[in-house]
Write a protein that holds these residues in place. Structure first.
Motif, short mmCIF file in Angstrom:
data_model
loop_
_atom_site.label_atom_id
_atom_site.label_comp_id
_atom_site.label_asym_id
_atom_site.label_seq_id
_atom_site.Cartn_x
_atom_site.Cartn_y
_atom_site.Cartn_z
N LYS A 75 -43.49 0.64 30.81
CA LYS A 75 -41.86 0.62 30.81
C LYS A 75 -40.92 -0.70 30.54
O LYS A 75 -40.25 -1.31 30.90
CB LYS A 75 -41.23 1.54 31.91
CG LYS A 75 -42.15 3.12 31.57
CD LYS A 75 -41.57 3.84 33.04
CE LYS A 75 -42.09 5.45 32.10
NZ LYS A 75 -42.07 6.43 33.48
N LYS A 79 -32.59 0.31 35.63
CA LYS A 79 -33.63 0.52 35.27
C LYS A 79 -34.24 0.56 35.71
O LYS A 79 -35.82 1.09 35.17
CB LYS A 79 -32.87 0.37 33.86
CG LYS A 79 -32.15 0.71 33.26
CD LYS A 79 -31.53 0.03 32.38
CE LYS A 79 -30.08 0.48 31.59
NZ LYS A 79 -29.86 -0.27 30.34
N ALA A 139 -38.23 2.39 36.25
CA ALA A 139 -38.89 2.34 35.70
C ALA A 139 -40.83 2.55 36.38
O ALA A 139 -41.50 2.66 36.73
CB ALA A 139 -39.52 1.21 34.44
N GLY A 179 -48.31 3.28 33.94
CA GLY A 179 -46.88 3.57 33.22
C GLY A 179 -45.73 2.64 33.30
O GLY A 179 -45.08 2.32 32.07
N ALA A 200 -41.16 -3.01 28.22
CA ALA A 200 -40.19 -2.52 27.15
C ALA A 200 -39.37 -2.38 27.40
O ALA A 200 -38.20 -3.37 26.73
CB ALA A 200 -40.34 -0.91 26.98
N GLN A 257 -45.85 -3.80 39.11
CA GLN A 257 -44.96 -3.94 38.88
C GLN A 257 -43.57 -4.35 39.95
O GLN A 257 -44.70 -5.02 40.89
CB GLN A 257 -44.33 -2.48 39.22
CG GLN A 257 -44.55 -1.37 40.72
CD GLN A 257 -44.23 -0.41 41.12
OE1 GLN A 257 -43.98 0.46 39.82
NE2 GLN A 257 -43.72 0.44 41.89
#
Length: 248
Positions: free
Chosen positions: A180, A120, A124, A176, A183, A66
């Motif tokens: 996210k 956001k 995530a 995960g 998305a 990430q």
């Protein structure tokens, strides 16, 4: 800003999710390290870590991680600590000031949208504690399965642009979070992603841009974040950069 013009041109030309995936893939940072706190974060949406396979140490594995934040980690966005809230306010001002210095239209509105997107992204992300738990990190995904396991991003285009299309398997270190973040590339407005890309293109290179950009960045990252009152002389920082890049 002339050296960044080709980057700005690519960003401005984004007109679809496929275009966004291509630009994101081309910018993949390929030297992040989830086990090294000084090299953990990346402003790119994803980072790449290449190391021994967790379950197959005889072979190297590509690990996708990430990213996407302008502040050090997700806690700066989500913590209810008053000191963190004060830093958030200063970061919002900094984002707008950097865009204004670059003559970007509507800097305040774009800065607000960029910060909202990063909040956001922070929501995530997995926490640092989760990220450092290698027992949760072994999630080898066949490249063809990314579209199913993490829908949203045009993964074939992303991997092609990142020069990873020939890999059979890529490990999703934070599965995960990766799902996210993928998305978000579909749910958030394309223009917001373009503004986010523009800001970070400038932010990553403030140290080698004209002094006004360097001063703005030091005001936030140096003084507001770390309490450093004065920037080192530019020639000293330049020499340190050469020494770091060339080593012995």
């Amino acid at each position: 800003l002339a050296p960044l013009q080709s980057t700005f041109d690519k960003i401005n030309a984004i007109a679809s999710g496929t275009d966004l995936a291509r630009v994101l893939g081309e910018g993949l940072r390929a030297d992040v390290d989830p086990l090294n706190a000084t090299n953990y974060a990346t402003e790119q949406l994803f980072g790449l870590f290449v190391a021994q396979g967790l379950e197959d140490p005889q072979h190297n594995m590509a690990y996708l991680l990430q990213g996407g934040l302008g502040m050090p980690n997700r806690d700066y966005y989500l913590s209810k600590d008053p000191a963190m809230a004060a830093i958030r306010d200063k970061y919002k001002v900094y984002v707008a000031a950097l865009l204004k210095q670059a003559n970007i239209a509507d800097p305040d509105a774009k800065a607000a949208a960029i910060y909202a997107l990063e909040e956001k992204i922070a929501n995530a992300q997995a926490s640092i504690v989760e990220t450092e738990d290698v027992h949760k990190a072994s999630n080898p995904w066949p490249v063809a399965d990314f579209a199913k396991k993490a829908p949203g991003l045009d993964w074939p285009t992303y991997f092609q642009a990142a020069r990873l299309a020939d890999q059979q398997v890529i490990d999703a270190w934070q599965p995960g979070a990766i799902a996210k973040l993928s998305a978000l590339t579909k749910s958030e407005p394309l223009q917001t992603w373009k503004d986010w890309l523009t800001f970070h293109a400038i932010n990553r290179d403030t140290a080698v841009l004209p002094q006004a950009f360097d001063d703005l960045a030091f005001g936030f990252y140096g003084t507001a974040l770390t309490g450093t009152p004065k920037q080192r002389d530019r020639w000293k920082r330049a020499l340190s950069s050469v020494n770091f890049a060339l080593g012995d």
